[in-house]
Design an enzyme around this catalytic site. Structure first.
Site, mmCIF file in Angstrom:
data_model
loop_
_atom_site.group_PDB
_atom_site.id
_atom_site.type_symbol
_atom_site.label_atom_id
_atom_site.label_comp_id
_atom_site.label_asym_id
_atom_site.label_seq_id
_atom_site.Cartn_x
_atom_site.Cartn_y
_atom_site.Cartn_z
ATOM 1 N N CYS A 299 3.316 8.463 0.942
ATOM 2 C CA CYS A 299 3.969 7.569 2.047
ATOM 3 C C CYS A 299 3.965 6.195 1.485
ATOM 4 O O CYS A 299 3.060 5.674 0.927
ATOM 5 C CB CYS A 299 2.631 7.710 3.381
ATOM 6 S SG CYS A 299 3.148 6.290 4.543
ATOM 7 N N CYS B 275 6.325 -7.069 7.950
ATOM 8 C CA CYS B 275 7.379 -6.256 8.847
ATOM 9 C C CYS B 275 7.722 -7.529 9.776
ATOM 10 O O CYS B 275 6.977 -8.456 10.171
ATOM 11 C CB CYS B 275 6.807 -5.061 9.246
ATOM 12 S SG CYS B 275 7.903 -4.374 10.322
ATOM 13 N N CYS C 267 -1.416 2.753 7.780
ATOM 14 C CA CYS C 267 -0.632 1.895 7.245
ATOM 15 C C CYS C 267 -0.889 0.378 7.511
ATOM 16 O O CYS C 267 -1.099 0.059 8.529
ATOM 17 C CB CYS C 267 1.000 1.991 7.565
ATOM 18 S SG CYS C 267 1.269 2.159 9.161
ATOM 19 N N GLU D 284 0.902 -1.271 0.015
ATOM 20 C CA GLU D 284 0.146 0.071 0.013
ATOM 21 C C GLU D 284 0.869 1.129 -0.004
ATOM 22 O O GLU D 284 2.032 1.310 0.761
ATOM 23 C CB GLU D 284 -0.721 0.010 1.336
ATOM 24 C CG GLU D 284 -1.702 -1.066 1.431
ATOM 25 C CD GLU D 284 -2.277 -0.934 2.811
ATOM 26 O OE1 GLU D 284 -2.456 0.151 3.398
ATOM 27 O OE2 GLU D 284 -2.821 -2.063 3.420
ATOM 28 N N CYS E 138 5.624 -4.912 16.414
ATOM 29 C CA CYS E 138 4.944 -3.889 17.311
ATOM 30 C C CYS E 138 3.681 -3.933 17.528
ATOM 31 O O CYS E 138 2.799 -4.585 16.629
ATOM 32 C CB CYS E 138 5.193 -2.185 16.817
ATOM 33 S SG CYS E 138 6.720 -1.969 16.680
ATOM 34 N N CYS F 127 0.522 -2.350 15.648
ATOM 35 C CA CYS F 127 0.785 -2.182 14.150
ATOM 36 C C CYS F 127 0.139 -2.971 13.281
ATOM 37 O O CYS F 127 0.456 -4.319 13.561
ATOM 38 C CB CYS F 127 1.953 -1.732 14.091
ATOM 39 S SG CYS F 127 2.374 -1.532 12.023
HETATM 40 N N1 SAH Z 1 8.819 0.598 10.915
HETATM 41 C C1 SAH Z 1 8.865 2.010 10.732
HETATM 42 C C2 SAH Z 1 7.838 2.695 9.636
HETATM 43 C C3 SAH Z 1 6.405 2.432 9.555
HETATM 44 S S1 SAH Z 1 5.124 2.616 10.441
HETATM 45 C C4 SAH Z 1 8.846 2.631 11.968
HETATM 46 O O1 SAH Z 1 8.583 1.993 13.197
HETATM 47 O O2 SAH Z 1 8.611 3.749 12.300
HETATM 48 C C5 SAH Z 1 4.935 4.538 10.703
HETATM 49 C C6 SAH Z 1 4.492 5.050 11.993
HETATM 50 O O3 SAH Z 1 3.148 4.593 12.146
HETATM 51 C C7 SAH Z 1 5.417 4.407 13.130
HETATM 52 O O4 SAH Z 1 5.581 5.500 14.115
HETATM 53 C C8 SAH Z 1 4.431 3.288 13.797
HETATM 54 O O5 SAH Z 1 4.784 2.960 15.116
HETATM 55 C C9 SAH Z 1 3.128 3.947 13.555
HETATM 56 N N2 SAH Z 1 1.971 3.156 13.709
HETATM 57 C C10 SAH Z 1 1.877 1.822 13.576
HETATM 58 N N3 SAH Z 1 0.694 1.375 13.627
HETATM 59 C C11 SAH Z 1 -0.179 2.335 14.250
HETATM 60 C C12 SAH Z 1 -1.352 2.421 14.996
HETATM 61 N N4 SAH Z 1 -2.138 1.520 14.873
HETATM 62 N N5 SAH Z 1 -1.733 3.781 15.344
HETATM 63 C C13 SAH Z 1 -0.806 4.898 15.143
HETATM 64 N N6 SAH Z 1 0.552 4.631 14.771
HETATM 65 C C14 SAH Z 1 0.829 3.532 14.277
#
Ligand code: SAH
Length: 345
Positions: free
Chosen positions: A106, A113, A334, A93, A117, A120
């Site tokens: 973006c 991944c 994302c 995406e 986390c 996410c």
């Molecule tokens: N892997 C990288 C980039 C991708 S995620 C990273 O961790 O930074 C981009 C951002 O969105 C990151 O700050 C991530 O922690 C955040 N993110 C992921 N899932 C989310 C969610 N459900 N709500 C808010 N932010 C989220």
């Protein structure tokens, strides 16, 4: 027969070498580079190359295959979510956002991944593979072509951990920055990482002045370790030290991203701890109301809590913004659409 090469994945020096090996003239490299960076996929459409050269190229090369399979436009703010199918049927995406200063895309950096986390969506369906530099570039080229506008900014905040795909990210940055290509300035590109410390240190030495965003999301190891497994490998003191080295080397301000999750990391003490952790650094804080992903059980902090958190951090003299939620009607955050598609929804 040797495997065909992807012309969009090559820089001008690699194209020159490839042409010389084929017994062709070096100056063709610039012509081919311009075509592929304009989004031309069919070698026959490269009309300033001779017919015999085009035939030869088709035998030895191709241009990255990249199809838009879904496009959803937000009725609220015009944000567009794109779903692309890759050559091997994998799905990624990207999101187009319109700001007063121009169009920003973006992009994703991996299919899935490995980072795990807890909040996410991108990580829930595990990891398939890295994206090539051309697959990252093609997200920007294809969207620019689709909307017939120049893309001026890129954020690498889609699916994947960009610093876990280091060599390809670096190649992508150099390709997208090239003046004969999309010519997007490094200062208009942000890379977001969950905190791969050795890679941050490496990046600080590359002389690539991109903006680094750090996904912090908690002000102490205990909370951060619970929601971000990477914290066990690279705890906060190591991460903050690497960030200081990065800002010293590049003179670029770091963005700390902090997703506010109800009752997990949004207390007044958390805001105070966060401010104390980063005070004095060349940085700013971007607060993100967490996007609720079904099955995680995490809920967004209330508006009042978010405002309180912002006020506390700001009282330490640290610039703090709350991220505007773009495309909230189309699941623009994302990983969510890929997830839905994989679930068959
Ligand atoms: N892997 C990288 C980039 C991708 S995620 C990273 O961790 O930074 C981009 C951002 O969105 C990151 O700050 C991530 O922690 C955040 N993110 C992921 N899932 C989310 C969610 N459900 N709500 C808010 N932010 C989220």
């Amino acid at each position: 027969m040797a495997e065909r090469v992807d012309l969009l994945n090559m820089n001008i020096d690699e194209l020159k070498e490839f042409l010389v090996e084929m017994g062709e003239e070096k100056f063709r490299a610039g012509q081919i580079f311009k075509w592929v960076n304009k989004g031309v996929k069919d070698i026959d459409h490269m009309t300033n190359l001779s017919k015999p050269l085009r035939e030869k190229l088709k035998e030895k090369a191709y241009v990255n295959k990249f199809d838009i399979i879904k496009k959803i436009v937000s009725q609220i703010d015009g944000t567009i979510k794109y779903v692309f199918k890759l050559y091997d049927d994998e799905i990624i995406e990207s999101v187009l956002m319109k700001y007063s200063h121009g169009f920003s895309v973006c992009i994703s950096s991996q299919v899935g991944c490995k980072m795990g986390c807890k909040f996410c969506a991108s990580t829930m369906d595990s990891f398939s593979r890295n994206l090539s530099a051309s697959e990252m570039l093609d997200q920007v080229i294809t969207i620019g072509k689709d909307i017939e506008e120049r893309i001026s900014n890129i954020v690498v905040m889609g699916i994947g951990e960009p610093l876990d795909n280091y060599d390809n990210i670096l190649k992508f940055l150099r390709l997208v920055n090239h003046k004969e290509g999309l010519n997007i300035g490094m200062r208009h590109i942000s890379i977001s990482t969950c905190g791969l410390v050795p890679r941050i240190l490496e990046l600080s030495k590359e002389n690539i002045p991109v903006t680094l965003s750090i996904s912090l999301h908690a002000p102490n190891d205990e909370t951060r370790g619970k929601i971000m497994p990477i914290n066990k490998k690279y705890p906060l003191d190591k991460l903050i030290e690497a960030c200081k080295i990065y800002t010293e080397a590049t003179n670029r301000r770091i963005t700390f991203e902090y997703s506010l999750i109800d009752s997990v990391n949004d207390k007044r003490e958390d805001a105070i701890k966060l401010a104390r952790l980063i005070k004095g650094m060349l940085c700013h804080v971007n607060l993100i109301p967490v996007n609720t992903v079904s099955s995680t059980g995490f809920v967004k902090s209330s508006k009042e809590k978010i405002q309180m958190f912002k006020n506390v951090v700001e009282s330490y003299g640290i610039e703090t913004t709350v991220r505007r939620e773009m495309g909230s009607d189309i699941n623009a955050a994302c990983g969510q659409l890929r997830r839905n598609l994989m679930d068959g929804n």
